[in-house]
Design a protein around this motif. Structure first.
Motif, PDB file in Angstrom:
ATOM      1  N   THR A  65       9.428   5.894   4.500  1.00 22.72           N
ATOM      2  CA  THR A  65      10.642   5.070   4.513  1.00 22.72           C
ATOM      3  C   THR A  65      10.332   3.732   3.838  1.00 22.72           C
ATOM      4  OG1 THR A  65      10.059   4.393   6.751  1.00 22.72           O
ATOM      5  CG2 THR A  65      11.803   6.036   6.550  1.00 22.72           C
ATOM      6  N   LYS A  66       9.035   3.431   3.748  1.00 22.54           N
ATOM      7  CA  LYS A  66       8.574   2.247   3.015  1.00 22.54           C
ATOM      8  C   LYS A  66       7.428   2.718   2.128  1.00 22.54           C
ATOM      9  CE  LYS A  66       8.488  -1.598   5.540  1.00 22.54           C
ATOM     10  NZ  LYS A  66       7.843  -2.362   6.639  1.00 22.54           N
ATOM     11  N   VAL A  67       7.360   2.207   0.899  1.00 20.12           N
ATOM     12  CA  VAL A  67       6.292   2.610  -0.017  1.00 20.12           C
ATOM     13  C   VAL A  67       5.635   1.363  -0.606  1.00 20.12           C
ATOM     14  CG1 VAL A  67       5.771   3.754  -2.229  1.00 20.12           C
ATOM     15  CG2 VAL A  67       7.325   4.848  -0.597  1.00 20.12           C
ATOM     16  N   VAL A  68       4.305   1.370  -0.627  1.00 28.11           N
ATOM     17  CA  VAL A  68       3.546   0.284  -1.241  1.00 28.11           C
ATOM     18  C   VAL A  68       3.148   0.725  -2.652  1.00 28.11           C
ATOM     19  CG1 VAL A  68       1.374  -1.011  -1.147  1.00 28.11           C
ATOM     20  CG2 VAL A  68       2.684  -0.630   0.951  1.00 28.11           C
ATOM     21  N   ILE A  69       3.456  -0.111  -3.642  1.00 28.87           N
ATOM     22  CA  ILE A  69       3.016   0.155  -5.018  1.00 28.87           C
ATOM     23  C   ILE A  69       1.888  -0.832  -5.327  1.00 28.87           C
ATOM     24  CG2 ILE A  69       3.666   0.210  -7.459  1.00 28.87           C
ATOM     25  CD1 ILE A  69       6.543   0.757  -6.619  1.00 28.87           C
ATOM     26  N   GLU A  70       0.775  -0.300  -5.830  1.00 29.28           N
ATOM     27  CA  GLU A  70      -0.393  -1.138  -6.086  1.00 29.28           C
ATOM     28  C   GLU A  70      -0.835  -1.063  -7.529  1.00 29.28           C
ATOM     29  OE1 GLU A  70      -2.985  -0.878  -1.974  1.00 29.28           O
ATOM     30  OE2 GLU A  70      -3.797  -0.020  -3.781  1.00 29.28           O
ATOM     31  N   GLU A  71      -1.546  -2.110  -7.961  1.00 30.51           N
ATOM     32  CA  GLU A  71      -2.214  -2.008  -9.258  1.00 30.51           C
ATOM     33  C   GLU A  71      -3.374  -1.036  -9.085  1.00 30.51           C
ATOM     34  OE1 GLU A  71      -4.683  -5.164 -10.789  1.00 30.51           O
ATOM     35  OE2 GLU A  71      -5.003  -5.995  -8.789  1.00 30.51           O
ATOM     36  N   PHE A  72      -3.694  -0.318 -10.134  1.00 31.44           N
ATOM     37  CA  PHE A  72      -4.775   0.663 -10.090  1.00 31.44           C
ATOM     38  C   PHE A  72      -6.114  -0.041 -10.300  1.00 31.44           C
ATOM     39  CE2 PHE A  72      -7.672   3.626 -12.292  1.00 31.44           C
ATOM     40  CZ  PHE A  72      -7.695   4.663 -11.384  1.00 31.44           C
ATOM     41  N   LEU A  73      -7.085   0.271  -9.439  1.00 28.43           N
ATOM     42  CA  LEU A  73      -8.430  -0.295  -9.591  1.00 28.43           C
ATOM     43  C   LEU A  73      -9.338   0.781 -10.180  1.00 28.43           C
ATOM     44  CD1 LEU A  73      -8.808  -2.124  -6.154  1.00 28.43           C
ATOM     45  CD2 LEU A  73      -8.221  -3.152  -8.355  1.00 28.43           C
ATOM     46  N   ASP A  74     -10.046   0.452 -11.239  1.00 30.29           N
ATOM     47  CA  ASP A  74     -10.896   1.428 -11.907  1.00 30.29           C
ATOM     48  C   ASP A  74     -12.344   1.222 -11.485  1.00 30.29           C
ATOM     49  OD1 ASP A  74     -11.552   3.502 -13.491  1.00 30.29           O
ATOM     50  OD2 ASP A  74     -11.541   2.388 -15.378  1.00 30.29           O
ATOM     51  N   GLY A  75     -12.923   2.221 -10.842  1.00 32.80           N
ATOM     52  CA  GLY A  75     -14.306   2.086 -10.393  1.00 32.80           C
ATOM     53  C   GLY A  75     -14.729   3.324  -9.632  1.00 32.80           C
ATOM     54  N   ILE A  76     -15.804   3.200  -8.864  1.00 33.34           N
ATOM     55  CA  ILE A  76     -16.309   4.332  -8.081  1.00 33.34           C
ATOM     56  C   ILE A  76     -16.160   3.994  -6.593  1.00 33.34           C
ATOM     57  CG2 ILE A  76     -18.712   3.510  -8.293  1.00 33.34           C
ATOM     58  CD1 ILE A  76     -19.519   6.537  -8.395  1.00 33.34           C
ATOM     59  N   GLU A  77     -15.699   4.961  -5.824  1.00 28.85           N
ATOM     60  CA  GLU A  77     -15.375   4.702  -4.420  1.00 28.85           C
ATOM     61  C   GLU A  77     -16.559   4.953  -3.490  1.00 28.85           C
ATOM     62  OE1 GLU A  77     -11.750   6.510  -3.011  1.00 28.85           O
ATOM     63  OE2 GLU A  77     -10.736   6.184  -4.928  1.00 28.85           O
ATOM     64  N   LEU A  78     -16.522   4.283  -2.341  1.00 34.08           N
ATOM     65  CA  LEU A  78     -17.476   4.538  -1.267  1.00 34.08           C
ATOM     66  C   LEU A  78     -16.838   4.111   0.044  1.00 34.08           C
ATOM     67  CD1 LEU A  78     -20.202   1.785  -0.967  1.00 34.08           C
ATOM     68  CD2 LEU A  78     -18.386   1.585  -2.639  1.00 34.08           C
ATOM     69  N   SER A  79     -17.451   4.508   1.147  1.00 35.98           N
ATOM     70  CA  SER A  79     -16.919   4.171   2.472  1.00 35.98           C
ATOM     71  C   SER A  79     -17.928   3.333   3.234  1.00 35.98           C
ATOM     72  CB  SER A  79     -16.629   5.443   3.272  1.00 35.98           C
ATOM     73  OG  SER A  79     -15.771   6.295   2.536  1.00 35.98           O
ATOM     74  N   CYS A  80     -17.407   2.296   3.884  1.00 37.73           N
ATOM     75  CA  CYS A  80     -18.240   1.431   4.723  1.00 37.73           C
ATOM     76  C   CYS A  80     -17.743   1.577   6.159  1.00 37.73           C
ATOM     77  CB  CYS A  80     -18.101  -0.012   4.246  1.00 37.73           C
ATOM     78  SG  CYS A  80     -18.836  -1.214   5.349  1.00 37.73           S
ATOM     79  N   PHE A  81     -18.665   1.804   7.089  1.00 33.78           N
ATOM     80  CA  PHE A  81     -18.295   1.996   8.495  1.00 33.78           C
ATOM     81  C   PHE A  81     -18.881   0.878   9.345  1.00 33.78           C
ATOM     82  CE2 PHE A  81     -18.239   6.070   6.422  1.00 33.78           C
ATOM     83  CZ  PHE A  81     -16.974   6.528   6.764  1.00 33.78           C
ATOM     84  N   ASN A  95      11.639  -0.359   0.001  1.00 39.44           N
ATOM     85  CA  ASN A  95      12.286   0.656   0.831  1.00 39.44           C
ATOM     86  C   ASN A  95      13.506   1.202   0.090  1.00 39.44           C
ATOM     87  OD1 ASN A  95      14.389  -1.218   1.206  1.00 39.44           O
ATOM     88  ND2 ASN A  95      13.321  -2.126   2.964  1.00 39.44           N
ATOM     89  N   LYS A  96      14.279   2.038   0.776  1.00 37.75           N
ATOM     90  CA  LYS A  96      15.425   2.721   0.182  1.00 37.75           C
ATOM     91  C   LYS A  96      16.412   1.745  -0.471  1.00 37.75           C
ATOM     92  CE  LYS A  96      18.379   6.500   1.865  1.00 37.75           C
ATOM     93  NZ  LYS A  96      18.660   7.236   3.110  1.00 37.75           N
ATOM     94  N   SER A  97      16.571   0.550   0.156  1.00 39.71           N
ATOM     95  CA  SER A  97      17.606  -0.378  -0.312  1.00 39.71           C
ATOM     96  C   SER A  97      17.219  -1.138  -1.593  1.00 39.71           C
ATOM     97  CB  SER A  97      17.942  -1.392   0.798  1.00 39.71           C
ATOM     98  OG  SER A  97      16.818  -2.217   1.028  1.00 39.71           O
ATOM     99  N   ASN A  98      15.919  -1.189  -1.904  1.00 39.87           N
ATOM    100  CA  ASN A  98      15.547  -1.913  -3.129  1.00 39.87           C
ATOM    101  C   ASN A  98      14.699  -1.066  -4.075  1.00 39.87           C
ATOM    102  OD1 ASN A  98      13.190  -1.965  -1.649  1.00 39.87           O
ATOM    103  ND2 ASN A  98      12.831  -4.162  -1.845  1.00 39.87           N
ATOM    104  N   VAL A  99      15.036   0.230  -4.125  1.00 38.46           N
ATOM    105  CA  VAL A  99      14.284   1.157  -4.977  1.00 38.46           C
ATOM    106  C   VAL A  99      14.336   0.739  -6.459  1.00 38.46           C
ATOM    107  CG1 VAL A  99      16.154   2.864  -5.252  1.00 38.46           C
ATOM    108  CG2 VAL A  99      13.798   3.610  -5.367  1.00 38.46           C
ATOM    109  N   GLU A 100      15.453   0.104  -6.878  1.00 39.27           N
ATOM    110  CA  GLU A 100      15.573  -0.370  -8.279  1.00 39.27           C
ATOM    111  C   GLU A 100      14.518  -1.454  -8.559  1.00 39.27           C
ATOM    112  OE1 GLU A 100      17.649   0.777 -10.615  1.00 39.27           O
ATOM    113  OE2 GLU A 100      18.696   2.194  -9.294  1.00 39.27           O
TER     114      GLU A 100
END
Length: 423
Positions: free
Chosen positions: A186-202, A128-133
Motif C-alpha cells: 500500500t506504500k512503496v519506497v523507491i530508492e537509488e540503485f547502489l552498485d557494489g557487492i553485498e554482505l550481511s552484518c549481525f 502511495n496510491k494517491s500520489n503514484v504520478e
C-alpha cells in the motif's frame, strides 16, 4: 533453564543445535519446529503468531526464555504481549519490542531511521496510491536500474530491481494500485540503485551494549551466476573474504554504533539480533535494509563459528550484561548450501521422501522445509535442507558441503553449484 524457540526453518534448527549444546538448558521446545529440531528438542504444533497458545505452553512448562526466530511474531508484538501480561512478564524474550521491529516491518520507517541518525544509505522517496504520478516523476529523475520496495513484510519477495523505466512505472502501478503484494505494497519506497557487492552484518544487543557476530554473505538468486528469481537464500559463506579489518572497522563506527545509539535515542527497546544488510560501494559500507532477527541461511554459517555458550550469551542479552562477555569466534570458515524443491521459488510439490541423511560425514545438515511423516523425513517447503561445513578456507568448506549433498536424494532436488563463485 527451559527454553522455547519459535519457528520452523533452518535458522531455528541451528538455534536448537547450538542451544542444546549448553549445560544451562535442561529442556528445549520448538514451535512448530521440523524434522531436524525433533531429534534434539520437543516440537509443539503451534503457530508462531498464536500468542495465546504460546502463553499456555509457556505457563504449562514453566518456560524461562523464548527465542524468536522469524520476523512475523516480532512485528506483531510478541515481546510486548509477554511484557503486558502479569503471568508472563518475568519470561526473557529474545527479540525486539514491536516499536523497534518496525525497522523490518516498514521500509519507510527504516529509511527515516537511517537518515535521522546519519547512517549511510541510498537516497529514497516513498509513495502511495494517491500520489503514484509523483512516483513516476521521481523514477524519471533516477538512472537505471530502478529499485522498488514494498513497505511492509512480503516474505522476502517485495523488492524489485528493474532496468527499464516503463517497466518500473508499470510495476509501481501494479504494487500501489493493483495491490501486487497485498497490504505490504500500500506504500512503496523507491530508492537509488547502489552498485557494489553485498554482505550481511549481525549484531547481538541488550539495548545498550552490543556484540558484532561474524559477517556472512548469502546468495539470493535461484540460478547460478546470481541469475533468475529471488529466493529466501540458496547458500552462505562466513567470514566474507573481502571484509578486511579496515572495512569491518568502518561498518562498526559508521553503521553498528550509530544504529544501537539511534535505538536508544528513539526509545526503541531492543533485546535481540539486528541483521544489517550491507553493500560495499567502492571501499565504503552502506545499509540496504534492516532485519530484526537472524538471517536464513546465514545463521547456518554464523552460529557454527560462535564458540561461546549460546544460552549464556542470550541470558546476558536478557539481563543487560552483554558487555561482560567476550565473543570467541572459530577461525575456520563455514559454508552452507541449500537444497530446494524443484520449481521453487514458484510452485513446487511437497511430501517427497529425503534419503541419504545417515551417510553424511563431516558436515551438519540443518533441516528447513522438512518434517517427519510415518517415520520418514519428507519435504514440506521450498528450501529443504542446508548443508553446513567447516574448512580452513571457504573453498575447502564448500567442497565438503557439495560432497555430502551428493549423498542426499529427494525427487526434483535442486541446488546451486556455484556458492562462493564471486569471491
Amino acid at each position: 533453564m527451559t527454553i522455547l524457540i519459535l519457528g520452523s526453518g533452518g535458522r531455528e534448527h541451528t538455534f536448537a543445535w547450538k542451544i542444546s549444546q549448553s549445560p544451562l538448558c535442561n529442556k528445549l521446545f520448538v514451535a512448530p519446529g521440523n524434522s531436524g529440531t525433533a531429534a534434539i528438542a520437543e516440537n509443539v504444533a503451534i503457530s508462531v503468531t498464536d500468542f495465546e497458545a504460546i502463553k499456555t505452553l509457556v505457563l504449562e512448562h514453566n518456560i524461562d526464555m523464548v527465542v524468536v526466530g522469524p520476523e512475523d511474531p516480532l512485528v506483531q508484538g510478541v515481546h510486548d504481549f509477554f511484557l503486558n501480561d502479569e503471568k508472563l512478564k518475568h519470561v526473557a524474550v529474545i527479540g525486539p519490542e514491536k516499536a523497534a521491529a518496525e525497522l523490518e516491518g516498514s521500509k519507510e520507517f527504516a529509511k527515516e531511521f537511517l537518515f535521522r541518525h546519519n547512517i549511510p544509505t541510498a537516497a529514497y522517496q516513498s509513495f502511495n496510491k494517491s500520489n503514484v504520478e509523483d512516483g513516476y516523476a521521481f523514477l524519471e529523475t533516477l538512472t537505471a536500474p530502478y529499485v522498488l520496495k514494498a513497505d511492509g513484510l512480503a516474505a522476502g519477495k517485495g523488492v524489485l530491481i528493474l532496468n527499464d523505466l516503463d517497466e518500473a512505472k508499470a510495476e509501481l502501478k501494479a504494487m500501489l494500485v493493483d495491490s501486487k503484494f497485498g497490504a505490504a505494497s500500500t506504500k512503496v519506497v523507491i530508492e537509488e540503485f547502489l552498485d557494489g557487492i553485498e554482505l550481511s552484518c549481525f549484531v547481538l544487543t541488550d539495548g545498550k551494549n552490543y556484540k558484532v557476530l561474524p559477517t556472512a554473505k548469502d546468495y539470493k538468486r535461484i540460478g547460478e551466476g546470481d541469475t533468475g528469481l529471488n529466493t529466501g537464500g540458496m547458500g552462505a559463506v562466513s567470514p566474507v573474504p573481502f571484509a578486511t579489518d579496515e572495512f569491518l572497522e568502518k561498518i562498526e563506527t559508521r553503521i553498528v554504533k550509530p544504529t544501537i545509539e539511534g535505538l536508544l535515542k528513539d526509545n526503541l527497546p531492543y533485546k535481540g539480533f539486528v541483521f544489517i544488510g550491507l553493500i560495499k560501494v567502492g571501499d565504503d559500507p552502506m545499509v540496504i535494509e534492516y532485519n530484526v532477527r537472524m538471517g536464513d541461511p546465514e545463521t547456518e554459517v554464523v552460529l557454527p563459528r560462535l564458540k561461546n555458550d549460546f544460552v549464556e550469551l542470550l541470558q546476558a542479552v536478557a539481563n543487560g550484561t552483554l558487555n561482560q562477555i567476550d565473543l570467541e569466534i572459530d577461525v575456520r570458515a563455514a559454508t552452507t548450501v541449500m537444497t530446494v524443491s524443484g520449481g521453487y521459488p514458484e510452485a513446487y510439490e511437497k511430501g517427497k521422501e529425503i534419503t541419504g541423511l545417515e551417510a553424511i560425514e563431516d558436515s551438519i545438515p540443518f533441516h528447513a522445509g522438512a518434517d517427519l511423516k510415518d517415520g520418514k523425513v519428507v519435504t514440506t517447503g521450498g528450501r529443504v535442507l542446508a548443508m553446513t561445513s567447516y574448512g580452513n578456507t571457504y573453498q575447502e568448506a564448500i567442497k565438503k558441503s557439495y560432497q555430502n549433498i551428493e549423498k542426499l536424494h529427494f525427487d526434483k532436488m535442486y541446488y546451486r553449484k556455484d556458492i562462493g563463485f564471486d569471491l
